[in-house]
Structure formats: C-alpha cells, structure tokens
Scaffold this motif. Structure first.
Motif, PDB file in Angstrom:
ATOM      1  N   HIS A  31       1.298  -3.240   0.206  1.00  0.00           N
ATOM      2  CA  HIS A  31       0.100  -3.388  -0.619  1.00  0.00           C
ATOM      3  C   HIS A  31       0.221  -4.606  -1.531  1.00  0.00           C
ATOM      4  O   HIS A  31       0.668  -4.518  -2.667  1.00  0.00           O
ATOM      5  N   HIS A  33      -2.210  -7.698  -2.794  1.00  0.00           N
ATOM      6  CA  HIS A  33      -3.589  -8.187  -2.752  1.00  0.00           C
ATOM      7  C   HIS A  33      -3.612  -9.598  -2.168  1.00  0.00           C
ATOM      8  O   HIS A  33      -2.801 -10.443  -2.518  1.00  0.00           O
ATOM      9  N   GLU A  62     -11.025  -1.258  -5.501  1.00  0.00           N
ATOM     10  CA  GLU A  62     -10.171  -0.219  -4.903  1.00  0.00           C
ATOM     11  C   GLU A  62     -10.354   1.143  -5.558  1.00  0.00           C
ATOM     12  O   GLU A  62      -9.721   2.104  -5.146  1.00  0.00           O
ATOM     13  N   HIS A 116      -1.113  -5.417 -10.847  1.00  0.00           N
ATOM     14  CA  HIS A 116      -1.795  -4.549 -11.804  1.00  0.00           C
ATOM     15  C   HIS A 116      -0.754  -4.155 -12.858  1.00  0.00           C
ATOM     16  O   HIS A 116      -0.648  -3.004 -13.226  1.00  0.00           O
ATOM     17  N   HIS A 124      -4.776   2.581  -6.066  1.00  0.00           N
ATOM     18  CA  HIS A 124      -4.925   1.593  -5.003  1.00  0.00           C
ATOM     19  C   HIS A 124      -5.604   2.243  -3.823  1.00  0.00           C
ATOM     20  O   HIS A 124      -5.485   3.444  -3.614  1.00  0.00           O
TER      21      HIS A 124
HETATM   22 ZN   LIG Z   1      -4.230  -2.585  -5.078  1.00  0.00          ZN
END
Ligand SMILES: [Zn+2]
Length: 184
Positions: A31, A33, A62, A116, A124
């Motif tokens: 994961h 981005h 998301e 984040h 997410h």
């Molecule tokens: Zn994410």
C-alpha cells in the motif's frame, strides 16, 4: 525496466528460501500511494492476473463514503477495472476469452503509513481486480499492453511480475512505458 536474469533468479530463490521475509516485504510494499501491482501467471492456455492498487490512485480517496457522487466514482472504477479489453491489450496472434473478471473495493484498517504519518490509525482502501482468460495459441502472445494509465492517471508506477514458460520477469510500467514484453 527489466531486471537481469541473475537478479530475477536470485530473487526467486530468496522467495523460495525465505517465504516469511517475502510475505512481510510485500505487505509493506502493498500500500504505497501512487504505486500499484499487477501479478500475471501465464501457462499454455490460461492467463491469470491480479491487480491491486490503493484506492486513492483510482478514485482519489480511501475513506468509507455515503456520498452519491463518490459511490458513482467507485462503481465506475469497478466497471472499468473489470473490463479487461478496456484496460489491457493482448499483442500477438492469440485469441482469448475472458472467463472471469472482477473488481472490488477492500477496506483496511492499519497503523498509519508514511504518507499518512500523523494518523495513528488511518483507514486505507484498495481496489483488487482479478482476471482469468482462456486462450488459444498462447505461445504467440508477444506482449500485454497496459492501458489503465489513461483511465487512472494517479497511478505513477505499476510493478508488474510475470511468471510464464520462460521464467519470471519484472517490469515497472508508467504512462509512457506500458508494454509488458514476453521474451520467447
Ligand atoms: Zn492509503
């Protein structure tokens, strides 16, 4: 970009001997981005593919939503992603039939990632699409053209892994480099 054979072999043997290390690494990589993954397995008559992307690359957000416009975006994305002929092209004298294609929104609750960072428990979400094609003359498949960048420009790089009769190859594709070439 294509890795050298020795690199690929080294990686393959690492994956064989250290499955748990590999699993951890791919979870961390999964994961990011801007990035997405595409895994492809090709045998004599079948192509199996699995695409996985952070949802932000696909629809721009998301979080769980009830907003009608955003739900429409999600449905449109699922529809595009599950339309194999729209977002991929097979190059070569092959005839394939898509016998399975699906796309789904998957929510994950995890500790925050780098992107984040300030969020202790960020939410997410990902899109996962899966395809299965039954083909004739699959040895004639010269390449797979990935056309999804036109539809999802927020995908900056796509990490592709292909397992086929000649071994394992890896590509990193982007909007200017969309072809997965299969050496025969
Ligand atoms: Zn994410």
């Amino acid at each position: 970009m294509k890795n050298s054979n020795s690199m690929t072999l080294a990686l393959a043997s690492l994956m064989l001997t250290l499955p748990s290390v590999h699993a951890n690494a791919s979870e961390l990589d999964a994961h990011e981005h801007g990035s997405a993954n595409l895994d492809i397995a090709i045998d004599t008559s079948t192509i199996e593919m699995r695409f996985e992307s952070p949802a932000v690359n696909i629809v721009g957000f998301e979080y769980a939503t009830e907003d009608e416009q955003q739900l429409l975006l999600i449905n449109k994305a699922k529809s595009n992603l599950s339309n194999f002929d729209l977002i991929y092209g097979l190059v070569g004298d092959v005839s394939c039939q898509t016998v399975k294609s699906s796309a789904k929104w998957v929510t994950e609750h995890e500790a925050g990632h780098d992107d984040h960072g300030e969020v202790a428990k960020a939410e997410h979400a990902e899109f996962i699409a899966e395809y299965r094609l039954e083909c004739n003359q699959l040895n004639n498949l010269a390449a797979i053209d990935v056309k999804m960048f036109e539809f999802f420009p927020a995908i900056e790089d796509l990490d592709v892994q292909v397992v086929y009769s000649q071994g394992q190859i890896k590509y990193e594709l982007d909007a200017n480099n969309t072809l997965i070439k299969l050496d025969r």
